[in-house]
Design a protein around this motif. Structure first.
Motif, PDB file in Angstrom:
ATOM      1  N   ARG A   4      -1.781  19.697   5.449  1.00 44.91           N
ATOM      2  CA  ARG A   4      -2.376  18.554   4.763  1.00 44.91           C
ATOM      3  C   ARG A   4      -1.817  17.248   5.317  1.00 44.91           C
ATOM      4  NH1 ARG A   4      -2.170  22.060   0.174  1.00 44.91           N
ATOM      5  NH2 ARG A   4      -0.135  21.259  -0.437  1.00 44.91           N
ATOM      6  N   SER A   5      -0.510  17.226   5.629  1.00 44.91           N
ATOM      7  CA  SER A   5       0.092  16.033   6.197  1.00 44.91           C
ATOM      8  C   SER A   5      -0.500  15.724   7.564  1.00 44.91           C
ATOM      9  CB  SER A   5       1.614  16.204   6.315  1.00 44.91           C
ATOM     10  OG  SER A   5       2.191  16.353   5.039  1.00 44.91           O
ATOM     11  N   ILE A   6      -0.697  16.764   8.373  1.00 42.60           N
ATOM     12  CA  ILE A   6      -1.300  16.572   9.697  1.00 42.60           C
ATOM     13  C   ILE A   6      -2.719  16.036   9.555  1.00 42.60           C
ATOM     14  CG2 ILE A   6      -2.129  17.767  11.762  1.00 42.60           C
ATOM     15  CD1 ILE A   6       0.281  19.648  11.462  1.00 42.60           C
ATOM     16  N   VAL A  10      -4.193  12.544  11.076  1.00 43.13           N
ATOM     17  CA  VAL A  10      -5.399  12.502  11.917  1.00 43.13           C
ATOM     18  C   VAL A  10      -6.433  11.547  11.322  1.00 43.13           C
ATOM     19  CG1 VAL A  10      -7.369  13.849  12.740  1.00 43.13           C
ATOM     20  CG2 VAL A  10      -5.055  14.795  12.908  1.00 43.13           C
ATOM     21  N   ALA A  11      -6.608  11.586   9.997  1.00 41.00           N
ATOM     22  CA  ALA A  11      -7.559  10.686   9.342  1.00 41.00           C
ATOM     23  C   ALA A  11      -7.160   9.226   9.567  1.00 41.00           C
ATOM     24  CB  ALA A  11      -7.638  10.991   7.851  1.00 41.00           C
ATOM     25  N   THR A 242      -1.432  12.083   1.444  1.00 41.68           N
ATOM     26  CA  THR A 242      -0.216  12.804   1.840  1.00 41.68           C
ATOM     27  C   THR A 242       0.773  11.949   2.623  1.00 41.68           C
ATOM     28  OG1 THR A 242      -1.361  13.618   3.826  1.00 41.68           O
ATOM     29  CG2 THR A 242      -1.344  15.054   1.886  1.00 41.68           C
ATOM     30  N   VAL A 243       0.455  10.673   2.869  1.00 42.23           N
ATOM     31  CA  VAL A 243       1.327   9.822   3.663  1.00 42.23           C
ATOM     32  C   VAL A 243       1.655   8.566   2.862  1.00 42.23           C
ATOM     33  CG1 VAL A 243       1.572   8.535   5.821  1.00 42.23           C
ATOM     34  CG2 VAL A 243       0.270  10.672   5.800  1.00 42.23           C
ATOM     35  N   GLN A 295       8.612   9.785   5.390  1.00 41.62           N
ATOM     36  CA  GLN A 295       9.064  10.819   4.485  1.00 41.62           C
ATOM     37  C   GLN A 295       7.881  11.310   3.662  1.00 41.62           C
ATOM     38  OE1 GLN A 295      12.167   9.154   2.100  1.00 41.62           O
ATOM     39  NE2 GLN A 295      13.339   8.439   3.846  1.00 41.62           N
ATOM     40  N   PRO A 296       7.802  12.602   3.384  1.00 43.70           N
ATOM     41  CA  PRO A 296       6.693  13.092   2.575  1.00 43.70           C
ATOM     42  C   PRO A 296       6.757  12.535   1.172  1.00 43.70           C
ATOM     43  CG  PRO A 296       8.331  14.808   2.873  1.00 43.70           C
ATOM     44  CD  PRO A 296       8.738  13.674   3.756  1.00 43.70           C
ATOM     45  N   LYS A 297       5.632  12.369   0.554  1.00 48.58           N
ATOM     46  CA  LYS A 297       5.573  11.852  -0.805  1.00 48.58           C
ATOM     47  C   LYS A 297       5.795  12.982  -1.796  1.00 48.58           C
ATOM     48  CE  LYS A 297       1.484  10.031  -0.743  1.00 48.58           C
ATOM     49  NZ  LYS A 297       0.310   9.226  -1.053  1.00 48.58           N
TER      50      LYS A 297
END
Length: 307
Positions: A4-6, A10-11, A242-243, A295-297
């Motif tokens: 999901r982070s990737i 990309v988005a 996710t970011v 850092q991930p949320k």
């Protein structure tokens, strides 16, 4: 979670590619089309599209007190950003206007997180910020040296670019907080940009008549509203699931890279060596920033199911 982070990254990169074409596209508009008209039409019309195509979700965000508060705060940034951004490019050039506006965005986003969430700012962040500020100064000097009669607008253009960066970071931060609180990204984008459109459309009514003078002019305005605005901000909302906003604004620094290359290759802009050194310093500082702040949320696993 990693996938999901990737997907979010990309988005954001795809959104940045679209955003990177805005300055070059705007240079093909007739000279009597003001930057205020371009900014108001791009985000005003695009904001209406975002709201209308996600009306149910957008209204749900506005009915929620927390969602409405963040959407209203972000709408202020949506109002200021396009007016300052296109004016900055008009005065300082496509390359400098983009780099200053987008290059300063991560700095302001990190400051908003520090003020709003008490997230500490590291020494690495301070060093990266210093490099970016030096780079922006180098860009201003390089533009002055290489622009001939257009150099008088560089300093005001840089100032407006910084204002645009602060506004961009504001609506990125506000939308990120709303999404973190469990609001759907599509609804957040629709609500925030819909409110921003309410503020921008009066500016468009006053300044926008020259946009209708020819089919080609209207087509360019339509592209700016649909591509770099409507589609790109749908992608931006996906990325913010996710970011974090500080990392998202850093990832989207692909935009000024694309914009600078197009400005040099297509528009024919020129930077003196000190300007190119400044460009390198901006990206060196921001490379340090993304490694320090990426850092991930918390709670990201639950956000996607709500969007």
């Amino acid at each position: 979670m990693e996938n999901r982070s990737i997907a979010g990254v990309v988005a954001l990169l795809l959104a940045s590619l679209l955003w990177g074409t805005t300055g070059t596209a705007a240079t093909f508009l007739p000279r009597d089309v003001s930057p205020l008209a371009v900014g108001a039409s791009t985000m005003g019309i695009g904001g209406v599209l975002l709201f209308v195509t996600g009306q149910r979700l957008s209204l749900a965000v506005l009915r929620d007190s927390s969602g409405r508060r963040w959407a209203a705060l972000g709408a202020l940034g949506v109002f200021v950003y396009p007016l300052a951004f296109y004016s900055a490019m008009n005065l300082a050039g496509v390359a400098v206007g983009n780099v200053v506006a987008l290059g300063s965005g991560p700095v302001f986003a990190a400051l908003y997180e520090w003020v709003g969430e008490r997230r500490p700012l590291s020494r690495r962040w301070a060093l990266s910020t210093g490099l970016a500020v030096l780079g922006i100064a180098g860009l201003a000097l390089g533009r002055q040296a290489g622009s001939g009669g257009g150099s008088a607008g560089t300093i005001p253009g840089v100032a407006l670019g910084l204002l645009a960066g602060a506004a961009y970071a504001l609506y990125a931060y506000a939308s990120s907080r709303a999404i973190q609180a469990g609001q759907p990204s599509r609804g957040v984008m629709g609500a925030m940009f819909g409110l921003g459109a309410v503020l921008l459309l009066p500016v468009l009514l006053v300044t926008g008549a020259p946009l209708l003078q020819s089919w080609s002019t209207a087509a360019i305005a339509g592209y700016l509203a649909i591509g770099p605005m409507f589609v790109a901000y749908l992608l931006f909302g996906v990325g913010l699931r996710t970011v974090r906003s500080s990392s998202a604004t850093t990832i989207t620094l692909l935009e000024p890279v694309i914009a600078t290359l197009l400005a040099v290759l297509v528009v024919g802009e020129r930077l003196e060596p000190v300007g190119w050194i400044g460009l390198v310093l901006v990206f060196a500082g921001l490379a340090m920033l993304v490694t320090a702040r990426h850092q991930p949320k918390s709670g990201e696993a639950t956000l996607e199911s709500r969007a």
